[in-house]
Design an enzyme around this catalytic site. Structure first.
Site, short mmCIF file in Angstrom:
data_model
loop_
_atom_site.label_atom_id
_atom_site.label_comp_id
_atom_site.label_asym_id
_atom_site.label_seq_id
_atom_site.Cartn_x
_atom_site.Cartn_y
_atom_site.Cartn_z
N TRP A 102 0.83 -1.20 0.00
CA TRP A 102 0.00 0.00 0.00
C TRP A 102 0.86 1.25 0.00
O TRP A 102 0.51 2.25 -0.63
CB TRP A 102 -0.97 -0.03 1.18
N ASP A 169 -0.62 6.80 6.76
CA ASP A 169 -1.70 5.86 6.48
C ASP A 169 -1.75 4.88 7.65
O ASP A 169 -0.87 4.03 7.81
CB ASP A 169 -1.41 5.12 5.17
N LYS A 193 -11.00 -1.95 9.32
CA LYS A 193 -10.11 -2.72 10.18
C LYS A 193 -10.55 -2.58 11.65
O LYS A 193 -10.95 -3.54 12.28
CB LYS A 193 -8.67 -2.25 10.04
#
Length: 356
Positions: A102, A169, A193
């Site tokens: 990511w 992030d 999450k």
């Protein structure tokens, strides 16, 4: 049988969130309307959005410090684009730490906006550790990092000091551990999450860093427009925001981030102790960088995989296979996963040892 949900995301949420969300689908706030059909401009939902945004700042210790919390759409992947749009100066540059898939995707997007400097990368080692002792250029518009790498099971345990804005992030470890969140200028995280179902993205931004890029920003990608509209610039994802509010309330009632951090540490210690003790298993990444959220591990002998897979499935465990980039197994231990579920996995690992 109760399922022990180790899915990496969308993932486990607290039982009370399911129950309250289910009731709201049938009848929200005794309005005889479903949360799925109410107007996002109704006072009932405006209160949800206001409460959720305020509770984010409260839990992160950022109240009254110049930050705004937004609930947007597009996932963290859209933030890979929005961050450089809003922060990278025209003819400027940005600095990125490459610690996983990511992070690498964020770098690819930033390269469309200007010079993108990768200050360090662990890509050649299949992202099995967090690079350290790197230098961040002081003339960059911002520094970007990924706090937890879901696929590879690594986590940043400390963050570099720099005089430029820091963007992080935190999609897979937001609200899981105590940090000085005021060291970050933008924090973003997909909800799926530790916050709620997929469909909304949390962005926490220090307002004073905006408006300095010198570039045109399309309205839907402009943080300032979303701040001015209080996350209502367009129709927000009503149900995911509501479920996120319920999860944040659950966390506050539990004692906040400090309380859940103790539970998360206990879960991680229990599993990693067994991985290191059991001769049938080994960890997949550097010990000092092991994630509290996502434990990646391998069998020393793949011949044991069919039996192990049969055993954990029979024990009611779900979502354990590792990502194809790493193989093996990945136990995602997000906030709502109870310690008891980790004990079930450890018991299966010990039973395997006794049977081979």
């Amino acid at each position: 049988m109760k399922k022990h949900n180790y899915s990496a995301g969308p993932c486990i949420l607290p039982q009370e969130v399911f129950e309250k969300s289910a009731q709201a689908i049938l009848n929200f706030n005794n309005s005889d309307l479903s949360i799925l059909e109410i107007s996002h401009r109704s006072k009932d939902f405006v209160a949800v959005m206001d409460d959720a945004r305020a509770l984010v700042l409260e839990l992160l210790g950022l109240e009254g410090k110049g930050y705004q919390a937004l609930f947007l759409s597009g996932g963290a992947s859209l933030e890979f684009l929005m961050v450089p749009y809003n922060l990278m100066k025209v003819d400027g540059k940005a600095a990125y730490l490459d610690t996983g898939t990511w992070a690498n995707n964020a770098i690819k997007e930033a390269k469309h906006f200007g010079e993108t400097i990768v200050v360090a990368s662990s890509k050649e080692q299949n992202y099995n550790h967090i690079p350290k002792d790197f230098e961040i250029p002081s003339d960059a518009s911002y520094f970007h990092c990924t706090s937890n790498n879901t696929i590879f099971g690594t986590q940043m345990k400390s963050f570099p000091q720099t005089n430029i804005p820091v963007v992080c992030d935190m999609s897979s470890d937001i609200f899981s551990r105590s940090l000085d969140f005021s060291k970050f200028d933008i924090i973003y995280a997909g909800a799926q999450k530790n916050m709620g179902p997929a469909g909304t993205t949390l962005v926490v931004v220090k307002e004073e860093i905006l408006g300095k890029s010198g570039r045109y920003i399309p309205s839907m990608l402009d943080y300032q427009k979303h701040i001015t509209a209080e996350s209502m610039y367009n129709t927000p994802p009503v149900f995911p925001v509501y479920a996120s509010l319920l999860t944040l309330q659950w966390l506050k009632n539990l004692g906040g981030i400090a309380a859940i951090e103790k539970i998360n540490t206990a879960k991680a210690n229990l599993l990693y102790t067994e991985i290191d003790r059991n001769p049938l298993f080994k960890g997949a990444c550097a010990v000092e960088d092991r994630s509290t959220m996502n434990a990646t591990f391998l069998l020393n002998d793949e011949a044991n995989a069919p039996l192990f897979d049969k055993m954990w499935k029979e024990a009611g465990i779900s979502g354990l296979p590792g990502h194809r980039s790493v193989g093996g197994y990945r136990a995602s231990m997000y906030n709502a996963l109870p310690l008891e579920s980790v004990q079930v996995l450890v018991d299966v690992m010990q039973e395997l040892e006794n049977n081979v």
